[in-house]
Write an enzyme that holds these catalytic residues in place. Structure first.
Site, mmCIF file in Angstrom:
data_model
loop_
_atom_site.group_PDB
_atom_site.id
_atom_site.type_symbol
_atom_site.label_atom_id
_atom_site.label_comp_id
_atom_site.label_asym_id
_atom_site.label_seq_id
_atom_site.Cartn_x
_atom_site.Cartn_y
_atom_site.Cartn_z
ATOM 1 N N GLU A 282 0.831 -1.202 0.000
ATOM 2 C CA GLU A 282 0.000 0.000 0.000
ATOM 3 C C GLU A 282 0.869 1.258 0.000
ATOM 4 O OE1 GLU A 282 -3.280 0.074 -0.421
ATOM 5 O OE2 GLU A 282 -3.177 -2.101 -0.610
ATOM 6 N N TRP A 285 1.672 1.594 -3.513
ATOM 7 C CA TRP A 285 0.607 2.214 -4.319
ATOM 8 C C TRP A 285 0.689 3.733 -4.210
ATOM 9 C CZ3 TRP A 285 -2.641 0.606 -7.982
ATOM 10 C CH2 TRP A 285 -3.752 1.400 -8.300
ATOM 11 N N TRP A 313 -20.843 10.921 -20.887
ATOM 12 C CA TRP A 313 -21.190 11.134 -19.487
ATOM 13 C C TRP A 313 -22.517 11.883 -19.381
ATOM 14 C CZ3 TRP A 313 -18.328 8.243 -16.535
ATOM 15 C CH2 TRP A 313 -16.977 8.046 -16.829
ATOM 16 N N ASN A 348 -11.403 2.854 2.529
ATOM 17 C CA ASN A 348 -11.017 2.674 1.132
ATOM 18 C C ASN A 348 -11.981 1.777 0.364
ATOM 19 O OD1 ASN A 348 -9.010 3.110 -1.038
ATOM 20 N ND2 ASN A 348 -8.759 0.893 -0.891
ATOM 21 N N TRP A 366 -15.967 11.174 -13.674
ATOM 22 C CA TRP A 366 -15.161 10.969 -12.473
ATOM 23 C C TRP A 366 -14.611 12.271 -11.896
ATOM 24 C CZ3 TRP A 366 -10.066 12.523 -12.985
ATOM 25 C CH2 TRP A 366 -9.594 12.691 -14.302
ATOM 26 N N TRP A 389 -9.741 7.689 -8.631
ATOM 27 C CA TRP A 389 -10.937 7.990 -9.417
ATOM 28 C C TRP A 389 -10.801 7.495 -10.857
ATOM 29 C CZ3 TRP A 389 -15.793 9.018 -8.453
ATOM 30 C CH2 TRP A 389 -16.129 9.420 -7.160
#
Length: 482
Positions: A282, A285, A313, A348, A366, A389
């Site tokens: 993590e 990430w 969209w 999360n 987004w 996102w």
């Protein structure tokens, strides 16, 4: 006569493992001036949002206290940064300016301009900046083809094989700052906005370096031994909760990684090793998010996958307002959004769930969700927020395929089996049985009546049909995927 060094604090609110501060302490200076310059306009569209500013206020207060405890003080000024540094250099006769690097595109450009200006305006001034926020800086990691990574797994494999430096020592004492070096009050910065998350933050969090260290130790002692199993369950304390501390630099990734390894060496081994590795990935990430942001600086606003520039969209409407308010009629989504607005934080698993719902079931771009998170999350981080996102929308680096559409009811059944999370944040459904809690629209009338639920009155009817909207999202993707 020895000269003074200015240490420019930015988003590195700690004394331990602070390379810029350490360089000043180890240098031949007779004074050190720690300064924070408030210049949000220089961050462009991505100045800290409302919830972030609350944490920033508390973290700066903690940093000021820590400096005073070792004989110094935090000088607070308001920007523009370049002219403010000029003033401090002139006032103090400083011979050096040190800072730690940041990697957001706007700040990279701003820092380069300031470095160039200082070199031209003060030819004898020592100007140095340091690696502090990342284990491996973006320009030091590339694929075999010499390109930036777009997929996390090979990126993490590459950097996890590299060694990292040891954390640098915390100074035990600093020289007093000249009294004639003026400072404004922290309150003058106006960091606490109209929507004040201070109370809810301080109920559960301790901003500052001491709070960060305590949070890491609590995680290692009480949580990490079941990390892989618990980290996706929002009703339990199964994660490290280090994200805001890392974002504001109250603890460094070097400290986290080395302490995790040190703690692992103290244990008997077994499954703990796998849990520690998952936790460290993590941190990886986080590194990946900054790597992508640095190499693709337009991604906070533009999809990495160009096909999505033509995606059909929907225009944000009342459904978007319902999403923000946690009133969509989809319990798992509403629970996450209510937690966010009440506390400035969201688990999360819920971040992924609500993002998938917005971009795929409601088909709202987004960027709208990204902006809402930016203003309401106190750990909002441009790299993580952008990558997350775009991952959810299917248009970013290492993104989930667009056809991977989270069903929020199934997410609730899997990760909130007993309904504790939904019942906490959607109390109007508290009396519903687990069988119907995640899909109250499918509950029999008798079950709703017994639980005191009247859909459309005490709790909203769903703003969208999950199955139909999934089908429509896939049809929309067919228009752009080739």
């Amino acid at each position: 006569m020895k000269q003074r060094a200015i240490v420019w604090f930015r988003r590195d609110f700690r004394l331990a493992d602070n390379p810029a501060l350490r360089a000043a302490v180890d240098g031949d200076f007779d004074g050190i001036i720690p300064v924070f310059i408030h210049a949000p306009d220089e961050e462009g569209d991505w100045a800290p949002g409302g919830a972030q500013r609350v944490w920033q206020h508390e973290s700066l207060a903690a940093l000021a206290d820590a400096l005073e405890a070792i004989g110094s003080r935090l000088v607070i000024r308001q920007g523009p940064t370049q002219s403010t540094l000029d003033d401090l250099i002139d006032e103090s006769g400083a011979g050096a300016v040190f800072w730690n690097r940041l990697y957001e595109p706007g700040l990279v450009r701003r820092d380069a301009d300031i470095e160039s200006h200082l070199g031209q305006a003060y030819p004898e001034l020592e100007v140095r900046h340091f690696q502090a926020d990342l284990l491996h800086e973006p320009w030091t990691v590339e694929t075999q083809a010499g390109k930036p990574y777009k997929v996390f797994t090979p990126f993490w494999r590459t950097i996890s094989e590299r060694s990292i430096r040891q954390p640098k020592a915390r100074p035990s004492q600093l020289p007093a700052v000249w009294s004639r070096i003026g400072s404004c009050d922290l309150a003058d910065l106006g960091l606490r906005p109209a929507k004040d998350w201070t109370t809810t933050i301080l109920e559960h969090w301790t901003p500052g370096e001491d709070g960060a260290q305590a949070r890491l130790e609590t995680f290692l002692e009480d949580t990490v031994d079941n990390y892989d199993n618990d980290r996706d369950r929002p009703a339990v304390h199964g994660t490290s909760y280090l994200s805001p501390h890392l974002h504001w630099g109250e603890i460094s990734p070097f400290q986290v990684m080395h302490r995790a390894e040190e703690w692992l060496s103290e244990q008997s081994g077994g499954a703990i090793h796998e849990h520690i590795q998952s936790f460290q990935s993590e941190i990886g990430w986080r590194e990946f998010s900054r790597h992508v942001l640095y190499h693709f600086p337009d991604t906070p606003d533009e999809p990495l996958d160009d096909r999505f520039k033509a995606f059909p969209w929907e225009t944000p409407d009342t459904a978007f307002d319902d999403w923000k308010a946690g009133m969509t009629g989809i319990p798992m989504v509403d629970a996450g959004m209510r937690e966010l607005y009440a506390t400035g934080y969201m688990h999360n698993r819920l971040r992924m769930t609500v993002a998938s719902f917005l971009t795929k079931n409601l088909r709202i771009a987004w960027q709208h969700g990204e902006r809402w998170f930016w203003d309401t999350l106190f750990d909002a981080d441009l790299g993580n927020n952008t990558l997350g996102w775009q991952w959810a929308a299917g248009c970013g680096a290492d993104a989930a395929p667009f056809f991977r559409i989270f069903n929020p009811a199934r997410q609730g059944e899997r990760f909130d089996k007993n309904g504790d999370y939904v019942r906490r944040w959607v109390p109007e459904l508290a009396e519903l049985s687990n069988k119907h809690l995640q899909e109250p629209w499918n509950a029999p009338d008798k079950a709703l009546e017994a639980a005191g639920v009247v859909l459309g009155k005490t709790y909203p009817k769903p703003v969208v049909d999950l199955k139909a909207s999934r089908r429509e999202a896939l049809e929309a993707f067919e228009q752009v995927k080739n």
